[in-house]
Write an enzyme that holds these catalytic residues in place. Structure first.
Site, PDB file in Angstrom:
ATOM      1  N   ARG A 121      -1.481  16.579  18.849  1.00 39.90           N
ATOM      2  CA  ARG A 121      -0.551  16.777  17.724  1.00 39.90           C
ATOM      3  C   ARG A 121       0.466  15.648  17.562  1.00 39.90           C
ATOM      4  NH1 ARG A 121      -0.836  22.211  19.790  1.00 39.90           N
ATOM      5  NH2 ARG A 121      -2.056  23.527  18.398  1.00 39.90           N
ATOM      6  N   LYS A 143       0.858   5.118   6.555  1.00 44.45           N
ATOM      7  CA  LYS A 143      -0.405   5.717   6.136  1.00 44.45           C
ATOM      8  C   LYS A 143      -1.473   5.480   7.201  1.00 44.45           C
ATOM      9  CE  LYS A 143      -0.189   5.717   1.082  1.00 44.45           C
ATOM     10  NZ  LYS A 143      -0.859   5.230  -0.138  1.00 44.45           N
ATOM     11  N   GLU A 185      -3.440  -8.443  -1.825  1.00 43.19           N
ATOM     12  CA  GLU A 185      -2.330  -7.490  -1.759  1.00 43.19           C
ATOM     13  C   GLU A 185      -0.983  -8.184  -1.956  1.00 43.19           C
ATOM     14  OE1 GLU A 185      -1.994  -4.259  -1.599  1.00 43.19           O
ATOM     15  OE2 GLU A 185      -4.024  -3.553  -1.191  1.00 43.19           O
ATOM     16  N   LYS A 225       7.605  -3.849   0.287  1.00 42.49           N
ATOM     17  CA  LYS A 225       6.953  -2.584   0.604  1.00 42.49           C
ATOM     18  C   LYS A 225       7.888  -1.659   1.374  1.00 42.49           C
ATOM     19  CE  LYS A 225       2.884  -0.285   2.307  1.00 42.49           C
ATOM     20  NZ  LYS A 225       1.500  -0.367   2.807  1.00 42.49           N
ATOM     21  N   GLU A 235       4.936   9.176  -1.015  1.00 43.86           N
ATOM     22  CA  GLU A 235       4.242   8.848  -2.253  1.00 43.86           C
ATOM     23  C   GLU A 235       4.392   9.933  -3.320  1.00 43.86           C
ATOM     24  OE1 GLU A 235      -0.229   8.019  -2.920  1.00 43.86           O
ATOM     25  OE2 GLU A 235       0.518   6.193  -2.025  1.00 43.86           O
ATOM     26  N   ARG A 239       6.600   5.238  -4.791  1.00 45.72           N
ATOM     27  CA  ARG A 239       5.597   4.573  -3.957  1.00 45.72           C
ATOM     28  C   ARG A 239       4.239   4.477  -4.635  1.00 45.72           C
ATOM     29  NH1 ARG A 239       4.555   5.605   2.563  1.00 45.72           N
ATOM     30  NH2 ARG A 239       2.893   4.058   2.778  1.00 45.72           N
ATOM     31  N   ASN A 243      -0.092   1.463  -5.762  1.00 42.38           N
ATOM     32  CA  ASN A 243      -1.504   1.683  -6.064  1.00 42.38           C
ATOM     33  C   ASN A 243      -1.994   0.816  -7.230  1.00 42.38           C
ATOM     34  OD1 ASN A 243      -1.770   3.665  -4.059  1.00 42.38           O
ATOM     35  ND2 ASN A 243      -0.953   5.232  -5.435  1.00 42.38           N
ATOM     36  N   HIS A 246      -5.608  -0.240  -7.523  1.00 42.01           N
ATOM     37  CA  HIS A 246      -6.395   0.508  -6.548  1.00 42.01           C
ATOM     38  C   HIS A 246      -7.325   1.554  -7.164  1.00 42.01           C
ATOM     39  CE1 HIS A 246      -3.785  -1.490  -3.753  1.00 42.01           C
ATOM     40  NE2 HIS A 246      -4.352  -0.913  -2.724  1.00 42.01           N
ATOM     41  N   HIS A 250     -10.778   0.989  -5.872  1.00 44.37           N
ATOM     42  CA  HIS A 250     -11.450   1.892  -4.937  1.00 44.37           C
ATOM     43  C   HIS A 250     -12.813   2.333  -5.470  1.00 44.37           C
ATOM     44  CE1 HIS A 250      -7.685   3.246  -2.481  1.00 44.37           C
ATOM     45  NE2 HIS A 250      -8.256   2.165  -1.985  1.00 44.37           N
ATOM     46  N   HIS A 262     -11.580  -4.920   0.740  1.00 38.76           N
ATOM     47  CA  HIS A 262     -10.527  -4.179   0.045  1.00 38.76           C
ATOM     48  C   HIS A 262      -9.684  -5.092  -0.850  1.00 38.76           C
ATOM     49  CE1 HIS A 262      -7.464  -1.150  -0.706  1.00 38.76           C
ATOM     50  NE2 HIS A 262      -6.554  -2.025  -0.339  1.00 38.76           N
TER      51      HIS A 262
END
Length: 359
Positions: A121, A143, A185, A225, A235, A239, A243, A246, A250, A262
């Protein structure tokens, strides 16, 4: 040494950037962790280059280190590899008082980060990104995730590290394609923020110039960032601008089945979405061309035959950023002026217009 502080409601940490900093790993880690067992996780490309050096530095200040390695590549960002690593940590007696260090690129950061988030956990995590993409993007912000089938990052968690250590010297071991991929990026963040980062990006005309300016490109990108993440950790609002490029990117990445990186699909995605919004009069005229100039200067792709795929809209509609039947499309009013337009999923094909995507 350049230090960027990420201050969040429940957790704060530093991003420390300096050439040659890998040799100081022991001192840096001991400044945030007491003596403990460390799982040093890396892939088959990075481990031969840096794992022993980092391990020795950690052992020299009193840490117990177990080195773990997995096959390089996006295919390893899976539940199967996650389970294998979890079994290894359990067999070696790791407890909640121990920690994980992710040493490598974006796949390592995501996979080892999710391992830390889920093992017992949650145990402590430090990110040590060695690729440009990981340094300016995935190592900061918390993330972590693995893929499922062809869907990227569908199983994951927000899990912040205790420290991020960035050594720009690691970029000298990257091949040209890996280096340039990460720059996609950087251009994204430069286009979102304008200012010093965009001015610096306008001066980059070759892959070698990326290396020459790596430390400052990383510092400015990470600061932007970090500011966004501090304003919206999970997000829920601001935030989402990260994207940009993206949603379409994606979709192309899923269709490419590993043939595109990517940063490359984000490059294509930024140009495609900007062209569409510019044709609709929602983006200032000329912005698409500005993006193309900056991306093309280092050899990043600005289009793809996969934009013509009959499956692309299904991939776009099923993007994990689909919220209650709506897709939030990030676009630019102008350089430095991001905005979000929410489109019902059933209208996305008509709004994006397949002809516009294929331009």
């Amino acid at each position: 040494m350049k230090i960027i502080k990420v201050t969040l409601p429940d957790h704060s940490y530093n991003v420390e950037i300096e050439s040659g900093i890998l040799s100081c790993t022991g001192q840096l880690v001991s400044s945030v962790w007491d003596e403990r067992k460390i799982a040093l996780v890396s892939d088959s490309n990075v481990a031969p280059l840096y794992q022993q050096k980092v391990s020795d530095a950690l052992i020299s200040v009193g840490f117990t280190v177990h080195n773990y390695q997995f096959p390089a590549g996006e295919a390893s960002k899976s539940l199967e590899v996650l389970a294998d690593l979890t079994r290894e940590l359990a067999a070696d007696g790791f407890t909640r008082d121990d920690g994980v260090i992710a040493l490598g690129g974006g796949v390592t950061g995501d996979l080892a980060g999710f391992l830390a988030a889920t093992y017992m956990r949650g145990i402590s995590l430090i990110q040590m990104p060695t690729s440009l993409l990981a340094q300016v993007d995935s190592s900061v912000g918390g993330k972590t995730a693995v893929d499922l089938d062809t869907t990227k990052n569908i199983i994951g968690a927000f899990y912040q590290p205790d420290l991020v250590i960035i050594d720009p010297e690691t970029l000298t071991t990257l091949d040209r394609r890996d280096l340039v991929e990460g720059y996609g990026e950087i251009v994204k963040e430069a286009a979102l923020t304008d200012g010093k980062l965009w001015e610096l990006v306008k001066e980059i005309e070759s892959p070698s110039a990326i290396l020459e300016n790596a430390e400052e490109l990383s510092r400015l990108s990470i600061q932007y960032k970090a500011d966004v993440v501090m304003g919206d950790e999970k997000e829920g609002g601001l935030r989402q601008v990260l994207n940009f490029g993206h949603t379409i990117g994606h979709a192309i990445e899923a269709l490419a089945d590993g043939d595109l990186r990517h940063g490359e699909v984000v490059s294509v995605g930024m140009v495609a979405i900007t062209r569409i919004f510019e044709e609709k009069g929602l983006t200032q005229a000329g912005v698409t061309e500005k993006l193309i100039n900056r991306l093309d200067a280092v050899g990043l792709p600005v289009s793809s035959p996969l934009l013509e795929s009959s499956d692309i809209f299904d991939k776009i509609k099923n993007d994990k950023k689909n919220h209650t039947g709506h897709l939030n499309l990030v676009y630019l009013h102008q350089i430095g002026g991001p905005a979000i337009k929410s489109i019902p999923s059933e209208e996305i094909r008509d709004f994006l217009n397949i002809k516009a995507l294929q331009s």
